[in-house]
Design an enzyme around this catalytic site. Sequence first.
Site: not given
Length: 427
Positions: A194-195
């Site tokens: 997700v980062d």
Amino acid sequence: MRERPDPTIGAAAGAPVDASAAARADLPAGALAGIRVADFSRVLAGPYATMLLADFGADVVKVEPPQGDETRGWLPPVDASGASTYFGSVNRNKRAVRIDLTDPAGLAEARRLAATADVVIENFRPGVMGRFGLAYEDVRAQNPSVVYCSITGFGAGEGAGLAGYDLLVQALGGLMSITGEPDGDPVKAGVALVDVLTGQNAVAGILLALRERDRTGRGQLVEVTLLQSLLSALVNQAGGTLATGTPPARLGNRHPSIAPYAVFRAADRDLVIAVGNDRQFRTLARLIGRDDLADDPRYATNADRVGHRDALAAELESALAVRPAADWSRAFADAGVPAGVVNDVAEAFAFAESLGLDPVVRLGSSASVASPIRLSATPARYRTAPPALGADDGADWLGASAPDASAPDASAPGASAPDPDPEGTRP
């Protein structure tokens, strides 16, 4: 003609390509040459975004607190010089300065940098930059054309108090609910995915804003959140949920809408088969000596195969068990059936190398992954290794031609009151 690469590559990754040739002065300037980025971000999402910008010529000044970005201390593993490979993976091509925002002199320096930057990026908790007079409105007052990118976990509203840890977002954003075996526990992705997605969205937003600035001369605020990045990346799983009101369940390595599209066990190791149409399935059945499967009404169409996926998987694994995965993979690839062994990370780099993709670059003692973006006229350039802490302290990083930024008084109220827990986007 390049020889067909072996999709079963299982050797160690090939030697990294020395980046010195890619940094020669005779190459064209990067697509973002002349763009200065004041990088107040740390850990992963923000630094990944700014590294992508730096690869294409942006002058990224990485601002770190006196103790440095947290990831400098996240080890092992370490590279040949003993530095954190986590930090090194997202910080090449940057300059690094230590600035203590709680010190009036340091804060004044940070404000001068923001006032002369084309892009400011930060991933603190909402409100932290405002306490230092470095929020978007503060910077825009001195620098109207600035493109200011703010990365948060859950936005600046009701979610402002939630810490933006990747694992937490994978849980709250639904990804873990669809990852893992049906009868097993929820599972996170094997990397802070997700980062990374959020960093890519930040780059897209920054470039969009710079394009608008080219047209109008006006800067703007770019806001990216981990949660919205994940929800967007759920694509078909999100679409199905919104259309039916029913959330998907965990299917392990199987696909909710396609079969056979999963991991299967061959004689020696795991093999992925990703059949996308009836023609491919008929070819697969022929190659494994089971033409009867293509004529079985249970497997006649993709919808039929999805409805009988368990029975089909048992039939396939029984046939695949007689030969090594590498043999099957070659045979399937030659016949146009999408398939390949499940590589480890080292094997994945070796496979990319066999395709001629030059996936690794070396900068001194540091090896890193090449940019995933290829431009024909202004390619990525790998100029400098990840900087040592404070490598550019005291340097004229503003440049001799930088305009004089008359910043607000560094001793303004709240300037020396840091957030006791200012983490923003973190794995």
